[in-house]
Write a protein that holds these residues in place. Structure first.
Motif, PDB file in Angstrom:
ATOM      1  N   ALA A 115      86.949  87.273  56.789  1.00  0.00           N
ATOM      2  CA  ALA A 115      86.548  87.419  58.188  1.00  0.00           C
ATOM      3  C   ALA A 115      86.011  86.107  58.746  1.00  0.00           C
ATOM      4  O   ALA A 115      86.287  85.739  59.897  1.00  0.00           O
ATOM      5  CB  ALA A 115      85.492  88.519  58.327  1.00  0.00           C
ATOM      6  N   ILE A 116      85.255  85.357  57.910  1.00  0.00           N
ATOM      7  CA  ILE A 116      84.715  84.070  58.362  1.00  0.00           C
ATOM      8  C   ILE A 116      85.828  83.041  58.481  1.00  0.00           C
ATOM      9  O   ILE A 116      85.856  82.240  59.424  1.00  0.00           O
ATOM     10  CB  ILE A 116      83.617  83.591  57.396  1.00  0.00           C
ATOM     11  N   PHE A 117      86.775  83.054  57.521  1.00  0.00           N
ATOM     12  CA  PHE A 117      87.914  82.137  57.589  1.00  0.00           C
ATOM     13  C   PHE A 117      88.698  82.359  58.875  1.00  0.00           C
ATOM     14  O   PHE A 117      89.034  81.409  59.597  1.00  0.00           O
ATOM     15  CB  PHE A 117      88.816  82.344  56.374  1.00  0.00           C
ATOM     16  N   THR A 118      88.972  83.621  59.181  1.00  0.00           N
ATOM     17  CA  THR A 118      89.709  83.944  60.409  1.00  0.00           C
ATOM     18  C   THR A 118      88.934  83.495  61.639  1.00  0.00           C
ATOM     19  O   THR A 118      89.513  82.953  62.594  1.00  0.00           O
ATOM     20  CB  THR A 118      89.983  85.456  60.480  1.00  0.00           C
ATOM     21  N   ALA A 119      87.617  83.681  61.623  1.00  0.00           N
ATOM     22  CA  ALA A 119      86.785  83.259  62.752  1.00  0.00           C
ATOM     23  C   ALA A 119      86.838  81.741  62.934  1.00  0.00           C
ATOM     24  O   ALA A 119      86.849  81.248  64.075  1.00  0.00           O
ATOM     25  CB  ALA A 119      85.347  83.722  62.545  1.00  0.00           C
ATOM     26  N   GLN A 120      86.891  80.998  61.833  1.00  0.00           N
ATOM     27  CA  GLN A 120      86.985  79.537  61.937  1.00  0.00           C
ATOM     28  C   GLN A 120      88.307  79.122  62.572  1.00  0.00           C
ATOM     29  O   GLN A 120      88.359  78.214  63.403  1.00  0.00           O
ATOM     30  CB  GLN A 120      86.853  78.912  60.540  1.00  0.00           C
ATOM     31  N   VAL A 121      89.387  79.787  62.169  1.00  0.00           N
ATOM     32  CA  VAL A 121      90.697  79.474  62.762  1.00  0.00           C
ATOM     33  C   VAL A 121      90.687  79.800  64.254  1.00  0.00           C
ATOM     34  O   VAL A 121      91.139  78.993  65.082  1.00  0.00           O
ATOM     35  CB  VAL A 121      91.812  80.250  62.041  1.00  0.00           C
ATOM     36  N   ARG A 122      90.179  80.967  64.617  1.00  0.00           N
ATOM     37  CA  ARG A 122      90.114  81.358  66.022  1.00  0.00           C
ATOM     38  C   ARG A 122      89.264  80.386  66.831  1.00  0.00           C
ATOM     39  O   ARG A 122      89.561  80.077  67.997  1.00  0.00           O
ATOM     40  CB  ARG A 122      89.527  82.766  66.140  1.00  0.00           C
ATOM     41  N   SER A 123      88.211  79.874  66.196  1.00  0.00           N
ATOM     42  CA  SER A 123      87.348  78.917  66.878  1.00  0.00           C
ATOM     43  C   SER A 123      88.091  77.630  67.196  1.00  0.00           C
ATOM     44  O   SER A 123      88.005  77.093  68.310  1.00  0.00           O
ATOM     45  CB  SER A 123      86.127  78.623  65.997  1.00  0.00           C
ATOM     46  N   LEU A 124      88.863  77.121  66.226  1.00  0.00           N
ATOM     47  CA  LEU A 124      89.630  75.893  66.457  1.00  0.00           C
ATOM     48  C   LEU A 124      90.722  76.093  67.496  1.00  0.00           C
ATOM     49  O   LEU A 124      91.171  75.134  68.131  1.00  0.00           O
ATOM     50  CB  LEU A 124      90.243  75.410  65.140  1.00  0.00           C
ATOM     51  N   LEU A 125      91.144  77.347  67.683  1.00  0.00           N
ATOM     52  CA  LEU A 125      92.120  77.677  68.733  1.00  0.00           C
ATOM     53  C   LEU A 125      91.445  77.892  70.086  1.00  0.00           C
ATOM     54  O   LEU A 125      92.118  78.215  71.071  1.00  0.00           O
ATOM     55  CB  LEU A 125      92.891  78.939  68.338  1.00  0.00           C
ATOM     56  N   LEU A 126      90.122  77.698  70.117  1.00  0.00           N
ATOM     57  CA  LEU A 126      89.317  77.863  71.334  1.00  0.00           C
ATOM     58  C   LEU A 126      89.348  79.302  71.841  1.00  0.00           C
ATOM     59  O   LEU A 126      89.252  79.545  73.047  1.00  0.00           O
ATOM     60  CB  LEU A 126      89.767  76.887  72.435  1.00  0.00           C
TER      61      LEU A 126
END
Length: 342
Positions: A61-72
Motif C-alpha cells: 500500500a505504501i509502495f503504491t502510494a509512493q508511485v501515485r505521489s510521483l504521478l502527482l
C-alpha cells in the motif's frame, strides 16, 4: 525529440548490505532507480548512499502510494511542492537527510526541478541546492507509462526472491552465515538436499550458495532440481568459511541491476595489486580477508576513498594478502569479490 526533453525510465537497483570490516552491519535494500537520459540519476549525486522511495521491502500500500505521489495524484509530502527522490537507506527519516525536488506539471509534461539536500521541513536552496542537476523535463506519456508499469507488477515478487538457500557440510558456518544474512535483510534457509523440495518453495530463492565441501555431483543434482522446477537462480561457490566474505559473494549474486548501470564494473586481484573500474565518481572500499594455518580470520581494510570514473590500480599490503586471501571491493550499490591470484 526536442533537446529540452530528458528521457525517463526505471531500473532495478540495490543498496548493498554486508558485514563491514569494523563488525558493523549494513542493511540490504532493493529499490527501483530513476534512469534519466540513460543513466541512473543517483550517479549524478557523487558519493550518496541512498535509495529511492520505490523500495521493494515497503508494504504494497505504501509502495503504491509512493508511485501515485510521483504521478502527482496526491499532495506533495513536503512544503513547496517537494518530493523525496532519494532517502536514508537505513531509516528513511528526513532528519538523516534526503534529496528532494519540486515535481510539477507543465501541460502534459512533468518537470523535476530545484534539487536540494534537505534535513528539515523547508529546503534551503541557497545553502543546500544541487546547482548542477536539472531541471529535467519529461514527456508525460513516457513518464506515466514507466511509473504505471510498477503498479502492474507483483510488489511481493522481488522481496520473495531476496532469499538464499545455503547448502554445505559445516553446519556451524552455515548457521552463522544465515544469521548474518537475516540481520542485513536477506532471508536464508539451510539444507543438505534440495531434491525433494516442492517447486513452489524453490521459487522463493534468488540464489543458492554451496560450501566448499559440497561435491560436484551434489551441486549438479541441485542445479537439475531447480531446472526441473523452471526456477532460475544465481549459484555461489563459497570461497572460504569467512562470514563477511560469503555475505559479499551472496550480495553480488543477488544484484538484479543492469550491468551497464552499475558503478563498480570490474575487480582484478593479482601480484599484490587490486585493479578496479568504476563508471562514476564514488567512494570505494577495498577489504582483504584471509585465514591463517590455525583457521583464524584476518581482515584488513586496504583502501577507503573517493575515486573518479575510470580504471584504477591500488597497491595492497603484503601482510594483508599473505597466503590464500580474497579481496572485496564495495561501493554503496555494488560488491565484487575476487581471490588473490598468485
Amino acid at each position: 525529440m526536442s533537446a529540452e526533453y530528458a528521457t525517463f525510465g526505471l531500473a532495478p537497483a540495490m543498496r548493498a548490505g554486508g558485514v563491514l570490516a569494523n563488525g558493523d552491519y549494513q542493511v540490504h535494500r532493493d529499490f527501483v532507480d530513476f534512469i534519466v537520459d540513460g543513466r541512473p540519476l543517483l550517479f549524478q549525486l557523487s558519493d550518496l548512499d541512498a535509495v529511492s522511495p520505490l523500495a521493494s521491502d515497503v508494504p504494497p500500500a505504501i509502495f503504491t502510494a509512493q508511485v501515485r505521489s510521483l504521478l502527482l495524484e496526491a499532495d506533495a509530502p513536503l512544503a513547496g511542492g517537494r518530493y523525496v527522490i532519494y532517502g536514508c537507506p537505513e531509516c528513511a527519516d528526513l532528519a538523516c537527510g534526503a534529496v528532494t525536488a519540486v515535481i510539477e506539471r507543465d501541460g502534459d509534461d512533468f518537470v523535476w526541478r530545484d534539487f536540494a539536500w534537505q534535513t528539515e521541513e523547508v529546503a534551503d536552496l541557497k545553502l543546500n541546492g544541487y546547482t548542477g542537476i536539472g531541471p529535467f523535463r519529461f514527456r508525460g506519456t513516457e513518464y506515466r507509462s514507466a511509473l504505471h508499469s510498477l503498479l502492474r507488477e507483483d510488489p511481493d515478487e522481488s522481496s520473495a526472491r531476496r532469499r538464499v538457500l545455503l547448502i554445505g557440510a559445516r553446519v556451524a558456518v552455515l548457521a552463522k552465515l544465515a544469521a548474518a544474512l537475516r540481520t542485513i535483510g536477506i532471508g536464508a534457509d539451510i539444507t543438505h538436499d534440495a531434491t525433494d523440495v516442492p517447486p513452489e518453495e524453490l521459487r522463493v530463492y534468488g540464489a543458492v550458495a554451496f560450501g566448499r565441501a559440497v561435491g560436484e555431483a551434489d551441486r549438479e543434482a541441485v542445479r537439475r532440481t531447480f531446472e526441473r522446477a523452471g526456477v532460475q537462480v544465481a549459484y555461489v561457490e563459497g570461497l572460504a568459511p569467512i562470514i563477511p566474505l560469503l555475505v559479499a559473494q551472496i550480495e553480488h549474486a543477488l544484484d538484479r541491476s543492469p550491468s551497464e548501470q552499475r558503478r563498480l564494473t570490474r575487480l582484478i586481484a593479482a601480484d599484490g595489486e587490486a585493479g578496479i573500474e568504476i563508471t562514476s565518481t564514488c567512494r570505494v572500499q577495498l577489504t582483504a580477508y584471509r585465514t591463517d594455518r590455525l583457521y583464524r580470520t584476518h581482515i584488513h581494510k586496504v583502501f577507503d576513498g573517493i575515486l573518479p570514473a575510470g580504471q584504477h590500480r591500488i597497491g595492497l599490503d603484503t601482510k594483508a594478502v599473505k597466503g590464500e586471501s580474497f579481496i572485496v571491493a564495495r561501493t554503496s550499490g555494488t560488491v565484487l569479490v575476487q581471490p588473490m591470484a598468485r
